[in-house]
Scaffold this active site. Structure first.
Site, PDB file in Angstrom:
ATOM      1  N   GLU A 140       0.856  -1.050  -0.137  1.00  0.00           N
ATOM      2  CA  GLU A 140      -0.181   0.050   0.474  1.00  0.00           C
ATOM      3  C   GLU A 140       1.241   1.104   0.296  1.00  0.00           C
ATOM      4  OE1 GLU A 140      -3.115  -0.126   2.963  1.00  0.00           O
ATOM      5  OE2 GLU A 140      -4.162  -1.627   2.058  1.00  0.00           O
ATOM      6  N   CYS A 400      -1.693   6.783   9.355  1.00  0.00           N
ATOM      7  CA  CYS A 400      -0.594   6.292  10.153  1.00  0.00           C
ATOM      8  C   CYS A 400      -0.708   4.733  10.660  1.00  0.00           C
ATOM      9  CB  CYS A 400      -0.323   7.347  10.632  1.00  0.00           C
ATOM     10  SG  CYS A 400       1.176   8.450   9.855  1.00  0.00           S
TER      11      CYS A 400
HETATM   12  N1  SAH Z   1       8.972   1.530  10.169  1.00  0.00           N
HETATM   13  C1  SAH Z   1       9.116   2.602  10.287  1.00  0.00           C
HETATM   14  C2  SAH Z   1       8.348   3.419   8.918  1.00  0.00           C
HETATM   15  C3  SAH Z   1       6.445   2.893   9.166  1.00  0.00           C
HETATM   16  S1  SAH Z   1       5.686   3.872  10.453  1.00  0.00           S
HETATM   17  C4  SAH Z   1       8.424   3.515  11.853  1.00  0.00           C
HETATM   18  O1  SAH Z   1       8.331   2.827  12.516  1.00  0.00           O
HETATM   19  O2  SAH Z   1       9.110   5.040  11.342  1.00  0.00           O
HETATM   20  C5  SAH Z   1       5.795   5.690  10.029  1.00  0.00           C
HETATM   21  C6  SAH Z   1       4.770   6.257  11.045  1.00  0.00           C
HETATM   22  O3  SAH Z   1       3.387   5.826  11.606  1.00  0.00           O
HETATM   23  C7  SAH Z   1       5.725   5.723  12.341  1.00  0.00           C
HETATM   24  O4  SAH Z   1       5.790   6.881  13.632  1.00  0.00           O
HETATM   25  C8  SAH Z   1       5.127   5.122  13.313  1.00  0.00           C
HETATM   26  O5  SAH Z   1       5.085   4.638  14.572  1.00  0.00           O
HETATM   27  C9  SAH Z   1       3.546   5.555  13.162  1.00  0.00           C
HETATM   28  N2  SAH Z   1       1.890   4.016  13.731  1.00  0.00           N
HETATM   29  C10 SAH Z   1       2.481   3.049  13.408  1.00  0.00           C
HETATM   30  N3  SAH Z   1       0.937   3.034  13.756  1.00  0.00           N
HETATM   31  C11 SAH Z   1      -0.022   3.878  14.087  1.00  0.00           C
HETATM   32  C12 SAH Z   1      -0.711   4.079  14.664  1.00  0.00           C
HETATM   33  N4  SAH Z   1      -1.940   3.141  14.889  1.00  0.00           N
HETATM   34  N5  SAH Z   1      -1.512   5.085  14.708  1.00  0.00           N
HETATM   35  C13 SAH Z   1      -0.660   6.196  14.626  1.00  0.00           C
HETATM   36  N6  SAH Z   1       0.396   6.444  14.010  1.00  0.00           N
HETATM   37  C14 SAH Z   1       0.667   5.036  13.579  1.00  0.00           C
END
Ligand code: SAH
Length: 408
Positions: A140, A400
Site C-alpha cells: 500500500e 498512519c
Molecule cells: N517502520 C517505520 C515506518 C513505518 S510507520 C517507523 O516505525 O517509523 C510510520 C509511522 O506511523 C511511524 O511513526 C509509526 O509509529 C506510525 N504509526 C504506526 N501505527 C500507528 C497508529 N496505529 N496510529 C498512528 N500512527 C501510527
C-alpha cells in the site's frame, strides 16, 4: 611501456564493466555498488523495471548507449501519461531522441513498468493505493494532499519499503503481517511514479513535493534498496526532489544504520518513531527496542544532527490513552529532547485505531489530554506539534499505522 599501457586499458575496461554507472550527472545521492544484487529481487521472469537504475545503466553500458540517451528516456517517462506509455508511442519518442533503432527494440523488450495500481480508496485527505508488485504481492502507498494558506496544493507520497514488517510494534497494523518480503529500489520508485501519474491523469491541481518512507515496513531493514531509491527520488532526471523533501522514518532498532544514513544521505530528513523516552515503556510498545538502549539511540541522533549540519531529527510520538501520555512520560520526553539542545522536534500523533492495538485495549486519548501533553512539552521549551492531520485517511484505513494488505 606498451604492455603497461595495455594493462592500464585492460584495468580501465574491467572497472568500466563492474561499475556501469552512467547516470551520474544530476545525482544528489551517489549510488552504492552493493545494490546490484538487490535490484529486482521480487521480479518474476519478465521485463525489468525502467526504474531499476543499476540494470538500466548496465544495459546502457552493454549496448553503447550514452548518458544523454538515458536522460532522454527518463524525460520521456516522466512526462508520459497512460497513452504515451504505449510501446509504439515510446518507440517514436525514443527515435526522435536519436536512439539507435536496434537498441530501442531491445530496450523496450527488456524494460517496462512492473507494478500496477490494483485499487484506489479515496479519503478526505488524499487516497490509499493498493499496488500490485511483479511477483503478484500487494503493498500500500498513500497520497496525502496538503493545501497551503494561499490555496496552493501539493502532495506527499507515503511509500512502503517492505511487504509487511518484522518489527511487530504493538499499535501497528502492518506488523501483524510479519515480514513477507523486501521491495527492490525499482518497486519503491514505481510507487511514486504511479501516484504521480494518478495526480496527472485525474488532472488534480498541484504536484508531488515530498516523499516519506512511512508506509509498510522498516526502511532501515531494507537499507540498500532504500538508499538506491533515494538516488532516483533526488536525481534531477527522475523525480528531482531535493533530499530535504524526503523523510526516512525508522523505529530505530539499529544505531549503526542511523549512522550509515547520516553518513551517506545527510540531507535526507530522519524521523525516529520514539513513542516513549522511558526504556521499559518503549520496549512494551516496540518489542525491537529491547535491542537498543534509549541512550544509544540518543547518541545516534546526535551523530545524525552533526552530519546533517544541525538539522535534527523529527521524533514521532504516538499518543495512546493511559499508556504513554502521563506527566512522567512527558518529563522523560522533555529531558530526552533538551539533551539534544533543540536539534530535535516532536510530532505528536494521536493513535489511529488498529486491530493490532485493539488486542492491547489501546485507545486514542481525548483531545484535552493530547493538548495537555503538548502544552507540557512546550512549557519546557520543547519544539512540538500535534499532527491532527495524521488522522486523515482513517475513513479509508490509510492513516498512519493502518496499512496492511491482506492478500500479500
Ligand atoms: N517502520 C517505520 C515506518 C513505518 S510507520 C517507523 O516505525 O517509523 C510510520 C509511522 O506511523 C511511524 O511513526 C509509526 O509509529 C506510525 N504509526 C504506526 N501505527 C500507528 C497508529 N496505529 N496510529 C498512528 N500512527 C501510527
Amino acid at each position: 611501456m606498451t604492455s603497461s599501457i595495455l594493462l592500464i586499458s585492460l584495468l580501465l575496461a574491467i572497472i568500466e564493466k563492474s561499475h556501469p554507472l552512467i547516470l551520474t550527472s544530476g545525482q544528489r545521492i551517489p549510488s552504492r555498488q552493493s545494490i546490484h544484487q538487490h535490484a529486482s529481487q521480487n521480479a518474476r521472469l519478465g521485463p525489468k523495471s525502467f526504474f531499476d537504475l543499476p540494470a538500466i545503466e548496465k544495459f546502457a553500458t552493454d549496448n553503447d548507449l550514452k548518458e544523454h540517451h538515458l536522460k532522454g528516456l527518463y524525460r520521456v517517462l516522466m512526462n508520459a501519461d497512460r497513452s504515451t506509455l504505449e510501446r509504439t508511442v515510446l518507440e517514436e519518442q525514443l527515435h526522435a531522441l536519436s536512439f539507435p533503432k536496434k537498441q530501442i527494440s531491445s530496450l523496450l523488450s527488456t524494460f517496462s513498468l512492473t507494478c500496477s495500481i490494483q485499487r484506489i480508496e479515496k479519503s478526505k485527505g488524499g487516497a490509499k493505493f493498493v499496488v500490485q508488485l511483479p511477483n503478484g504481492k500487494l503493498i500500500e502507498s498513500v497520497l496525502i494532499r496538503h493545501e497551503r494558506h494561499n490555496g496552493d496544493v501539493r502532495y506527499t507520497t507515503c511509500v512502503s519499503s517492505q511487504i509487511g514488517c518484522a518489527k511487530k510494534c504493538s499499535f501497528c497494523a502492518t506488523g501483524t503481517m510479519g515480514l513477507v518480503g523486501q521491495l527492490s529500489s525499482a518497486e519503491i520508485l514505481e510507487q511514486i511514479y504511479l501516484l504521480q501519474q494518478y495526480v496527472k491523469e485525474e488532472k488534480l491541481p498541484g504536484q508531488v513535493g515530498n516523499v516519506v518512507f512511512m508506509g509498510m515496513g522498516e526502511p532501515l531493514d531494507n537499507y540498500d534498496a532504500v538508499h538506491e531509491a533515494l538516488r532516483g527520488i533526488t536525481h534531477q532526471c527522475l523525480f528531482g526532489l531535493k533530499a530535504k523533501k524526503v523523510t526516512v522514518s525508522t523505529v530505530g532498532a539499529s544505531a549503526q544504520k542511523i549512522r550509515a544514513l547520516a553518513d551517506e544521505a545527510p540531507q535526507v530528513c530522519l524521523a525516529l518513531s520514539l513513542h516513549s523516552a522511558i526504556q521499559s515503556s518503549r520496549e512494551v510498545l516496540i518489542p525491537s527496542a529491547i535491542s537498543i538502549h534509549i541512550d544509544d539511540l540518543g547518541d545516534a541522533l546526535d551523530y545524525h544532527a552533526c552530519k546533517s549540519g544541525g538539522r535534527g531529527a523529527m521524533l514521532e510520538y504516538l499518543l495512546i490513552d493511559g499508556i504513554n501520555d502521563s506527566n512522567e512520560e512527558a518529563r522523560a520526553l522533555t529531558e530526552f529532547c533538551l539533551k539534544r539542545e533543540g536539534s530535535v522536534y516532536v510530532n505528536l500523533i494521536p493513535y489511529n485505531p488498529t486491530l493490532a492495538g485493539d488486542d492491547f485495549g489501546f485507545r486514542t486519548p481525548l483531545d484535552e489530554r493530547i493538548n495537555a501533553f503538548h502544552d507540557n512539552l512546550k512549557a519546557s521549551g520543547v519544539k512540538a506539534l500535534v499532527r491532527w492531520s495524521t488522522q486523515n485517511g482513517r475513513d479509508a484505513n490509510g492513516a498512519c499505522g493502518q496499512l496492511v494488505s491482506s492478500t500479500a
